[in-house]
Enzyme design. Structure first.
Site, mmCIF file in Angstrom:
data_model
loop_
_atom_site.group_PDB
_atom_site.id
_atom_site.type_symbol
_atom_site.label_atom_id
_atom_site.label_comp_id
_atom_site.label_asym_id
_atom_site.label_seq_id
_atom_site.Cartn_x
_atom_site.Cartn_y
_atom_site.Cartn_z
ATOM 1 N N LEU A 1 -7.663 -4.230 1.332
ATOM 2 C CA LEU A 1 -7.018 -3.268 1.001
ATOM 3 C C LEU A 1 -6.276 -3.525 -0.348
ATOM 4 O O LEU A 1 -6.152 -2.745 -1.326
ATOM 5 C CB LEU A 1 -6.209 -2.333 1.763
ATOM 6 C CG LEU A 1 -7.050 -1.687 3.097
ATOM 7 C CD1 LEU A 1 -6.034 -1.061 4.006
ATOM 8 C CD2 LEU A 1 -8.163 -0.766 2.761
ATOM 9 N N GLN B 1 -3.002 -6.325 -2.205
ATOM 10 C CA GLN B 1 -2.210 -7.498 -2.032
ATOM 11 C C GLN B 1 -0.710 -7.250 -2.855
ATOM 12 O O GLN B 1 -0.610 -6.633 -3.688
ATOM 13 C CB GLN B 1 -2.744 -8.839 -2.850
ATOM 14 C CG GLN B 1 -1.801 -9.930 -2.713
ATOM 15 C CD GLN B 1 -2.355 -11.303 -3.221
ATOM 16 O OE1 GLN B 1 -3.726 -11.107 -3.586
ATOM 17 N NE2 GLN B 1 -1.998 -12.335 -3.227
ATOM 18 N N GLY B 2 0.424 -7.483 -2.043
ATOM 19 C CA GLY B 2 1.625 -7.338 -2.546
ATOM 20 C C GLY B 2 2.340 -8.608 -2.586
ATOM 21 O O GLY B 2 1.733 -9.690 -2.534
ATOM 22 N N SER C 1 4.491 -10.003 -0.696
ATOM 23 C CA SER C 1 4.664 -10.504 0.494
ATOM 24 C C SER C 1 3.392 -10.661 1.308
ATOM 25 O O SER C 1 3.642 -11.532 2.399
ATOM 26 C CB SER C 1 5.650 -9.681 1.259
ATOM 27 O OG SER C 1 4.963 -8.630 1.543
ATOM 28 N N GLY C 2 2.212 -10.422 0.927
ATOM 29 C CA GLY C 2 0.965 -10.742 1.655
ATOM 30 C C GLY C 2 -0.082 -9.811 1.354
ATOM 31 O O GLY C 2 0.050 -8.854 0.645
ATOM 32 N N VAL D 1 -2.996 -6.978 2.501
ATOM 33 C CA VAL D 1 -3.314 -6.069 3.676
ATOM 34 C C VAL D 1 -4.908 -5.983 3.619
ATOM 35 O O VAL D 1 -5.551 -5.787 2.965
ATOM 36 C CB VAL D 1 -2.555 -4.732 3.074
ATOM 37 C CG1 VAL D 1 -2.928 -3.515 3.810
ATOM 38 C CG2 VAL D 1 -1.063 -5.043 2.486
ATOM 39 N N ASP E 1 12.823 -0.426 -3.181
ATOM 40 C CA ASP E 1 11.733 -0.741 -4.152
ATOM 41 C C ASP E 1 10.700 0.435 -4.235
ATOM 42 O O ASP E 1 9.452 0.393 -3.713
ATOM 43 C CB ASP E 1 11.004 -2.096 -3.661
ATOM 44 C CG ASP E 1 10.134 -2.650 -4.488
ATOM 45 O OD1 ASP E 1 10.141 -2.223 -5.793
ATOM 46 O OD2 ASP E 1 9.192 -3.393 -4.182
#
Length: 645
Positions: free
Chosen positions: A329, A331-332, A334-335, A337, A448
């Site tokens: 779905l 990417q951020g 921290s990881g 999704v 954030d």
């Protein structure tokens, strides 16, 4: 043959030291100039600095170095960054993210310091007000020696160190400006690395490293030494610190007899050794795993295993078709999704937290310990988690319409958001924040809030997501003092400049989101025209024509007075003074009732050429993440396509 190969493989795993991700984000030196921008130019220089930093990050991610020029004349900002060439891509990104945050210690916002350099052992970042890209040396060059003396034969150690750095300086020039090597004589091993920056090549690289060799000799009584020049980096150490696939030098020779003996060993002995090796390997792996889990999760692990949130790693792995790319779905920081389907048919979103992000334990703790008990229609619900596999997983409710950022600025297959939906999204986000700040059992600051962290469900209800940076706000505190974290363009000035964190930091971020949603423009949309979106809306407000800032795709399909009210609320939330910003509960009341809206004061970060800024309104903003948005001024030139050596 297979049994011998298996034996060699197992021998390697058991008897070699396990290596974990290390971005080498250890500071070697921070060097700030004593030159500051004159008061009339200060705000423009700051804006150009922020814009330059905003462009540098994606270039580093793409090509591991970046050279950027932003602005013109005396307010120009030149910025350069590069990672050491032995670092992996992930380590490079991690090192540079931290480097970008710490360069702010040169205080460019308060004093508009015109230059700064930050040397980490894994990466380098510099900004200045002149073209230094081909510079090899300067008055700011520095030699940094270790604090501990070598404990053995200093004569042999010194000779080995000098021989090593001389060899590095020669081979690096012939090897694209980079080389790692070691020297081992007299049972004394020394390891080293030399690198010229990407735009310093040929004879310039050679001259820079020759200068570094002559200066690093003063460190040789010490176990470690570095020379930090404008055009290159040179380091030696008694410890191997670099990453490559070559073996460590072995000072002990004469193993030929051992190899011959190994060849003639009976098969039965080899089989016994293999069994013992297998046992040692699996026992050691289990112990290392348990030790790592205890260190990283501590008491939280036991609590999670016993809670209703715990879902097995295998279940979630199968739910995502083993994390297949078709289910990804997004990417951020921290990881990644993924969309998953649980055994009962329920669709969920599963986030894989990356172990190589140093903040992953805090992120996991925040999500599980602070957010799991929170239930609100405008907050993404945490459904479960797993810490039993090779990575930590967080399971959320599935929100089908992706993020507000995706819907407004990325997706081409959707109709523009209607006015009524935009209004409802803004109200929902406000209610979610008001709940976090004042209505939940815990007083929580998100830290954030931005378009990409506001998701949209099938009915376009706003859902605030990504609670990895949240902070619990004790009732007896007026504010928290903390290191900055967030996204450029959304961060409140008092938080950036002084690290002062209150709920009003979220209010500021919400105000930026309101203006973006109503105007249909991102915070850096005016990078080429010396304007920020805040300045554009403020100028319309001063002229009494706020409705003209509304997203043109809406055409006439909105109510002008209502649009003006929403934009005035946005301006109220982004005021430079935190004390003047309303609480989120007040914002909700203004949005739902026909209350009179106070007159906002001027927001920060405006271009002084078009709007006068008082001294109290001059703080500026930055971020600690590689992905960010910024207001910029001047003409931005990206040297992403400069021919390398």
């Amino acid at each position: 043959m297979r049994i011998y190969l298996l034996f060699l493989l197992l021998f390697f795993f058991v008897f070699t030291k396990l290596s974990f991700c290390d971005p080498r984000a250890t500071q070697a030196a921070l060097i700030c100039t004593n030159r500051t921008a004159a008061a009339p130019e200060r705000q423009t220089f700051i804006t150009n600095f922020l814009a330059a930093m905003d462009v540098v990050t994606p270039l580093i991610v793409r090509q591991r170095y970046a050279a950027v020029v932003n602005g013109t004349g005396t307010t120009s900002v030149y910025a350069f960054g590069e990672c050491m060439k032995d670092l992996s891509r992930n380590d490079c990104n991690l090192c540079f993210a931290q480097c970008k945050t710490q360069i702010l210690r040169c205080l460019p916002f308060q004093l508009a310091t015109r230059g700064g350099r930050l040397f980490y052992d894994g990466c380098y970042l510099r900004y200045d007000d002149y073209d230094f890209f081909n510079e090899t040396s300067s008055s700011k060059d520095k030699t940094v020696c270790g604090t501990k003396d070598f404990g053995g034969n200093n004569t042999i150690f010194g000779a080995n160190a000098i021989a090593l750095v001389r060899n590095l300086s020669v081979k690096a020039v012939k090897n694209d400006g980079f080389f790692v090597d070691s020297v081992s004589r007299g049972n004394v091993s020394v390891y080293g690395l030399a690198q010229c920056w990407e735009l310093v090549n040929g004879s310039a690289c050679e001259n820079c490293l020759e200068n570094a060799v002559s200066r690093i000799s003063s460190c040789t009584p010490k176990e470690e030494g570095r020379v930090l020049n404008a055009g290159c980096y040179l380091r030696y150490s008694t410890q191997r610190f670099y990453n490559n696939s070559g073996p460590d030098p072995n000072p002990k020779a004469g193993n030929g007899g051992d190899h011959k003996l190994a060849v003639i060993l009976p098969t039965s002995i080899v089989a016994v050794v293999l069994v013992i090796t297998l046992v040692i390997f699996f026992v050691k792996r289990k112990l290392l795993q348990k030790r790592r889990e205890r260190k990283q999760l501590g008491a939280l692990q036991g609590a999670v295993n016993k809670s209703k949130l715990n879902i097995s790693y295998e279940t979630l792995e199968k739910a995502t078709n083993y994390f297949h790319d078709s289910n990804k779905l997004g990417q951020g920081g921290s990881g990644l999704v993924y969309k998953g389907i649980l055994p009962g048919g329920k669709a969920v979103a599963i986030k894989r937290l990356l172990f190589n992000t140093r903040q992953w334990v805090d992120h996991f703790f925040n999500e599980v310990n602070l957010i799991s008990g929170i239930d609100h229609k405008n907050l993404v619900k945490l459904l479960g988690c797993s810490i039993t596999g090779p990575e930590s997983l967080l399971v959320y409710e599935y929100v089908p319409n992706q993020s507000l950022h995706d819907y407004l600025f990325v997706r081409q297959d959707v109709e523009p958001l209607r006015w009524e939906i935009r209004y409802r999204i803004i109200l929902g986000a406000a209610e979610g924040l008001a709940y976090l700040h004042e209505e939940s059992k815990l007083r929580i600051i998100h830290r954030d809030i931005k378009l990409s962290n506001i998701l949209l469900d099938k009915d376009f209800t706003a859902k605030i997501a990504d609670f990895g940076l949240v902070r619990l706000f004790p009732e007896d505190k007026t504010h928290l003092s903390t290191t900055i974290a967030g996204t450029l363009g959304y961060m409140a000035p008092e938080y950036i400049v002084r690290g002062k964190l209150t709920e009003k930091a979220d209010v500021y971020s919400f105000g930026v989101v309101v203006i973006e949603v109503i105007c249909g423009k991102k915070t850096n949309s005016f990078a080429q025209n010396s304007f920020s979106i805040l300045q554009m809306v403020w100028d319309y407000y001063v002229k009494g024509r706020l409705y003209e800032a509304v997203d043109p795709v809406l055409k006439e399909n909105f109510e002008g007075q209502e649009a003006s009210r929403l934009l005035q609320i946005g301006l109220l939330c982004v005021q430079a003074s935190a004390e003047l910003r309303p609480s989120m509960s007040v914002v909700v009341k203004i949005l739902t009732d026909n209350h009179e809206i106070p007159q906002p004061t001027q927001p920060p970060f405006l271009n002084p050429s078009s709007a006068e800024i008082s001294p109290a309104m001059t703080p500026a903003t930055s971020n600690s993440k590689p992905e960010s948005h910024s207001q910029s001024s001047g003409n931005s030139t990206t040297h992403g396509n400069i021919e390398p050596r």
